[in-house]
Design an enzyme around this catalytic site. Structure first.
Site, PDB file in Angstrom:
ATOM      1  N   LYS A   1     -31.867  64.449 -50.697  1.00 38.59           N
ATOM      2  CA  LYS A   1     -31.983  64.420 -49.517  1.00 38.59           C
ATOM      3  C   LYS A   1     -31.670  66.213 -49.520  1.00 38.59           C
ATOM      4  O   LYS A   1     -33.197  66.338 -48.203  1.00 38.59           O
ATOM      5  CB  LYS A   1     -31.021  64.441 -48.631  1.00 38.59           C
ATOM      6  CG  LYS A   1     -31.129  63.957 -47.308  1.00 38.59           C
ATOM      7  CD  LYS A   1     -29.368  62.792 -46.471  1.00 38.59           C
ATOM      8  CE  LYS A   1     -29.575  63.196 -45.063  1.00 38.59           C
ATOM      9  NZ  LYS A   1     -28.664  62.164 -44.841  1.00 38.59           N
TER      10      LYS A   1
ATOM     11  N   GLU B   1     -26.417  70.215 -58.705  1.00 40.64           N
ATOM     12  CA  GLU B   1     -26.220  68.866 -60.584  1.00 40.64           C
ATOM     13  C   GLU B   1     -27.801  67.785 -60.698  1.00 40.64           C
ATOM     14  O   GLU B   1     -28.698  68.483 -61.483  1.00 40.64           O
ATOM     15  CB  GLU B   1     -24.842  67.574 -60.041  1.00 40.64           C
ATOM     16  CG  GLU B   1     -24.043  67.928 -60.581  1.00 40.64           C
ATOM     17  CD  GLU B   1     -23.588  68.065 -58.749  1.00 40.64           C
ATOM     18  OE1 GLU B   1     -24.025  68.476 -58.053  1.00 40.64           O
ATOM     19  OE2 GLU B   1     -22.112  68.095 -59.053  1.00 40.64           O
TER      20      GLU B   1
ATOM     21  N   GLY C   1     -26.347  59.484 -47.542  1.00 41.34           N
ATOM     22  CA  GLY C   1     -26.688  59.177 -49.058  1.00 41.34           C
ATOM     23  C   GLY C   1     -26.581  57.611 -49.780  1.00 41.34           C
ATOM     24  O   GLY C   1     -27.635  57.247 -49.684  1.00 41.34           O
ATOM     25  N   ARG C   2     -25.328  57.656 -49.169  1.00 41.02           N
ATOM     26  CA  ARG C   2     -24.684  56.107 -49.155  1.00 41.02           C
ATOM     27  C   ARG C   2     -25.355  54.933 -48.651  1.00 41.02           C
ATOM     28  O   ARG C   2     -25.253  53.703 -49.209  1.00 41.02           O
ATOM     29  CB  ARG C   2     -23.201  56.387 -49.816  1.00 41.02           C
ATOM     30  CG  ARG C   2     -22.853  56.029 -48.643  1.00 41.02           C
ATOM     31  CD  ARG C   2     -21.290  56.458 -48.342  1.00 41.02           C
ATOM     32  NE  ARG C   2     -20.269  56.692 -47.300  1.00 41.02           N
ATOM     33  CZ  ARG C   2     -20.578  58.160 -46.540  1.00 41.02           C
ATOM     34  NH1 ARG C   2     -21.299  59.400 -47.337  1.00 41.02           N
ATOM     35  NH2 ARG C   2     -19.860  58.276 -45.498  1.00 41.02           N
TER      36      ARG C   2
ATOM     37  N   GLU D   1     -16.844  56.197 -50.098  1.00 44.09           N
ATOM     38  CA  GLU D   1     -16.715  58.192 -49.178  1.00 44.09           C
ATOM     39  C   GLU D   1     -16.995  57.472 -48.220  1.00 44.09           C
ATOM     40  O   GLU D   1     -16.644  58.699 -46.993  1.00 44.09           O
ATOM     41  CB  GLU D   1     -18.374  57.835 -50.148  1.00 44.09           C
ATOM     42  CG  GLU D   1     -18.351  59.532 -49.575  1.00 44.09           C
ATOM     43  CD  GLU D   1     -19.205  60.126 -50.428  1.00 44.09           C
ATOM     44  OE1 GLU D   1     -19.781  61.189 -50.822  1.00 44.09           O
ATOM     45  OE2 GLU D   1     -20.590  59.444 -51.277  1.00 44.09           O
TER      46      GLU D   1
ATOM     47  N   HIS E   1     -11.262  38.799 -69.773  1.00 46.77           N
ATOM     48  CA  HIS E   1     -10.175  39.266 -71.283  1.00 46.77           C
ATOM     49  C   HIS E   1      -9.608  40.063 -70.876  1.00 46.77           C
ATOM     50  O   HIS E   1      -9.821  40.571 -71.853  1.00 46.77           O
ATOM     51  CB  HIS E   1     -11.472  38.952 -72.199  1.00 46.77           C
ATOM     52  CG  HIS E   1     -12.209  37.502 -72.186  1.00 46.77           C
ATOM     53  ND1 HIS E   1     -10.962  36.974 -73.076  1.00 46.77           N
ATOM     54  CD2 HIS E   1     -13.179  36.817 -71.410  1.00 46.77           C
ATOM     55  CE1 HIS E   1     -11.897  35.342 -72.828  1.00 46.77           C
ATOM     56  NE2 HIS E   1     -12.866  35.544 -72.015  1.00 46.77           N
TER      57      HIS E   1
ATOM     58  N   LYS F   1     -16.604  71.668 -55.134  1.00 49.63           N
ATOM     59  CA  LYS F   1     -17.810  72.210 -54.498  1.00 49.63           C
ATOM     60  C   LYS F   1     -18.061  73.110 -54.229  1.00 49.63           C
ATOM     61  O   LYS F   1     -18.265  74.276 -54.988  1.00 49.63           O
ATOM     62  CB  LYS F   1     -18.723  71.570 -53.577  1.00 49.63           C
ATOM     63  CG  LYS F   1     -20.171  70.433 -53.745  1.00 49.63           C
ATOM     64  CD  LYS F   1     -20.885  70.285 -52.998  1.00 49.63           C
ATOM     65  CE  LYS F   1     -21.509  68.759 -52.353  1.00 49.63           C
ATOM     66  NZ  LYS F   1     -22.081  68.152 -51.397  1.00 49.63           N
TER      67      LYS F   1
HETATM   68  C1  G6Q Z   1     -23.486  60.007 -50.062  1.00 51.48           C
HETATM   69  C2  G6Q Z   1     -22.955  61.395 -49.850  1.00 51.48           C
HETATM   70  C3  G6Q Z   1     -23.294  62.128 -51.712  1.00 51.48           C
HETATM   71  C4  G6Q Z   1     -24.886  62.466 -51.705  1.00 51.48           C
HETATM   72  C5  G6Q Z   1     -25.268  63.463 -52.934  1.00 51.48           C
HETATM   73  C6  G6Q Z   1     -26.603  63.421 -53.127  1.00 51.48           C
HETATM   74  O1  G6Q Z   1     -23.431  59.554 -48.815  1.00 51.48           O
HETATM   75  O2  G6Q Z   1     -23.354  62.072 -49.127  1.00 51.48           O
HETATM   76  O3  G6Q Z   1     -22.826  61.339 -52.171  1.00 51.48           O
HETATM   77  O4  G6Q Z   1     -26.245  61.489 -51.594  1.00 51.48           O
HETATM   78  O5  G6Q Z   1     -24.272  64.177 -52.486  1.00 51.48           O
HETATM   79  O6  G6Q Z   1     -27.278  64.523 -52.341  1.00 51.48           O
HETATM   80  P1  G6Q Z   1     -28.678  64.823 -52.101  1.00 51.48           P
HETATM   81  O7  G6Q Z   1     -29.613  63.630 -52.250  1.00 51.48           O
HETATM   82  O8  G6Q Z   1     -28.411  65.429 -50.847  1.00 51.48           O
HETATM   83  O9  G6Q Z   1     -28.859  66.333 -53.468  1.00 51.48           O
END
Ligand code: G6Q
Length: 543
Positions: A210, A216, A271-272, A357, A388, A508
């Site tokens: 996003k 990462e 994001g989620r 989250e 199990h 972070k």
């Molecule tokens: C979700 C969070 C988080 C996000 C990641 C990736 O709700 O905001 O998990 O999706 O940190 O972020 P980017 O899409 O910006 O790389």
């Protein structure tokens, strides 16, 4: 502001639930079922092809009445309307929360700052479909003229968990002659293992981020670029082997991806909550545009249900209220999610982010510290494997663990009587959890007295059963939307902002500082003594 002015614990329904809990805490499900033979059908709802049996919960009609009153007194209806209207209900980030717009039909009107966002959503979906068709049809060629056979999504968190989960869940519907992989971890092993056997000439990377600034993802994206360039030897190859999914056109361009090959989304998609936005490009490539539209239709059906169904028949509302009931009144710390479908193996991991989250917050919308528990820990594994391993603790441990059992009447892989065996276990487990086995029953089996306590199952362990017809793109969409709106319901009751995630920031920031220190000449001395020592030791051993 639609959150109630009254603190949660001062609401009359909350106080009534506290008193009511004392009265029913020791009632056993055996007793509740015995006194009401119709309980198993009375506490069940069916909507949009999903049957929710919540009769094996420690509730009575009175509990339900009070929980529904709690929803009313928490202004849940107004909060749902506010979300669907596009109000900026994510107050700490001043954003609308409109994942529901991602699956709204073409003619719908959902305004953000006075602008209807639905046409843009469909414009992106159409571009995704055109691109997917070209790749799937072999028309989109790699730099050396070969068609694309491998797709690697690089993303993390919300830009990874949904795509992986959906790919695994819908593998049955996916292109079997193509390989789909997902790289998220900054651990180089993730990238190395995902690419080691792939031919760069046939590989497409989707950089899903996003913000397009996530450490990462950007690290993996740059490694992917080097990997592709090393094999293809030409900068021009990037245009054929890299596409981006992002809201940040400037950063995408800086990375070297033409924005013509970028699929956008918007700041009102968390994001989620983004697996059905362009973040689902890998899903669409795998299952095709038609199936992707079925997935969206499933989401939308539950959106409509959540928005319009009376609360007593509203699946996500009921699921959310039950989670509040156990979290706050029984001090349950976790919820187990137990899908009896191998394709849903990543569903619990997906739900962990969605739920934890969203509702792992200790401050209310007005900034006060809560004086009640919020988001429980979600966890789980597909059945029957979990039986199990950890089910022992659910059956006989000291903790109360409400569980969601998810099953399908039809299997996608009919093999002998496997499916009946699988589903027999769903029904057996919920029965065993609820009713257990008394000391008298154990004794009657001839068990020696000393062994009896070990073999007693107390029962009274609550569970929901979600029974669906078949795992399809549409039913997956429904299932995910159910949990999204259950999370919403919980957050509304707890008076928290379910859509921000400030808790991920501090780590972070500190990591950024330490990254520099790991490369510096001397070990740092300005952390605490534990962190200083760990860094120094790592530097020494690393050499
Ligand atoms: C979700 C969070 C988080 C996000 C990641 C990736 O709700 O905001 O998990 O999706 O940190 O972020 P980017 O899409 O910006 O790389």
């Amino acid at each position: 502001m639609t959150a109630p002015a009254t603190p949660l614990t001062q609401l009359p329904a909350w106080k009534a639930l506290e008193a009511h809990h004392k009265a029913i805490a020791f009632q056993h499900l055996r007793h509740l079922f015995a006194e009401d033979p119709a309980r198993g059908t009375r506490f069940a709802v069916e909507a949009e092809g999903i049957y929710l049996d919540y009769s094996k919960h420690r509730i009575t009609d009175e509990t339900l009445k009070l929980l529904l009153q709690l929803a009313d007194q928490s202004n849940l209806r107004a909060r749902i309307d506010a979300m669907f209207r596009g109000d900026k209900i994510n107050i700490t980030e001043d954003r609308a929360v409109l994942h529901i717009a991602l699956r709204a039909p073409k003619g719908a009107v959902i305004n953000v700052d006075g602008k209807n966002v639905v046409p843009e959503v469909h414009e992106v979906l159409d571009r995704m479909a055109a691109f997917s068709n070209r790749v799937r049809g072999g028309e989109w060629k790699g730099h050396t003229g070969k068609p694309i056979r491998n797709v690697i999504n690089i993303g993390i968190g919300g830009s990874d968990l949904g795509p992986v989960m959906a790919y695994e869940a819908l593998r049955h519907y996916s292109r079997r002659d193509m390989t789909f992989r997902f790289v998220s971890n900054v651990d180089g092993t993730d990238f190395a293992e995902a690419t080691r056997d792939l031919d760069a000439e046939e590989t497409l990377f989707i950089i899903s981020s996003k913000t397009f600034t996530t450490l990462e993802t950007m690290t993996n994206a740059h490694t992917a670029r080097q990997w592709a360039l090393a094999k293809l030897g030409d900068e021009k190859a990037i245009a054929k082997h890299f596409v981006a999914v992002s809201t940040n056109g400037a950063e995408v361009t800086k990375f070297g991806i033409d924005t013509a090959n970028m699929f956008g989304f918007w700041d009102w998609v968390g994001g989620r909550y983004s697996m059905d936005s362009a973040i689902g490009l890998s899903t669409m490539l795998a299952i095709g545009p038609d199936n992707f539209h079925q997935l969206l239709a499933g989401f939308h059906a539950i959106d409509d249900h959540f928005r319009t169904a009376p609360f007593e028949q509203n699946l996500p509302v009921l699921m959310g209220l039950l989670t509040v009931w156990y979290t706050d009144f029984f001090d349950a710390q976790t919820v187990a999610v137990l899908p009896y479908d191998q394709y849903l193996k990543r569903f619990p991991a997906y739900l962990q982010q969605l739920t934890m989250e969203s509702n792992g917050k200790h401050v209310t919308l007005s900034g006060a510290r809560v004086n009640y528990e919020t988001g429980p820990i979600f966890w789980g594994e597909p059945g029957t494997n979990g039986q199990h391993s950890f089910y022992q603790l659910i059956h006989q441990g000291t903790r109360l663990i409400p569980a969601d059992f998810i099953g399908f009447s039809k299997t996608l892989n009919p093999l002998g009587n496997h499916h009946d065996l699988l589903m027999a276990n769903v029904f057996a487990q919920t029965e065993a959890l609820a009713f257990g086995k008394t000391a008298e029953q154990v004794q009657a089996e001839g068990t020696p007295d000393w062994l009896v306590p070990h073999r007693v199952f107390e029962g009274n362990r609550p569970s929901s059963t979600l029974l669906l017809n078949e795992l399809t793109p549409e039913s997956l969409g429904k299932l995910v939307a159910l949990y999204e709106h259950s999370v919403f319901t919980q957050g509304a009751i707890w008076q928290i902002d379910s859509f921000d995630q400030w808790g991920v920031e501090l780590g972070k920031v500190l990591a950024k500082k330490i990254i520099g220190e790991l490369a510096a000449k001397n070990s740092p001395t300005d952390h605490d003594s534990s962190t200083n020592t760990l860094i120094a030791r790592y530097r020494k051993q690393r050499g």
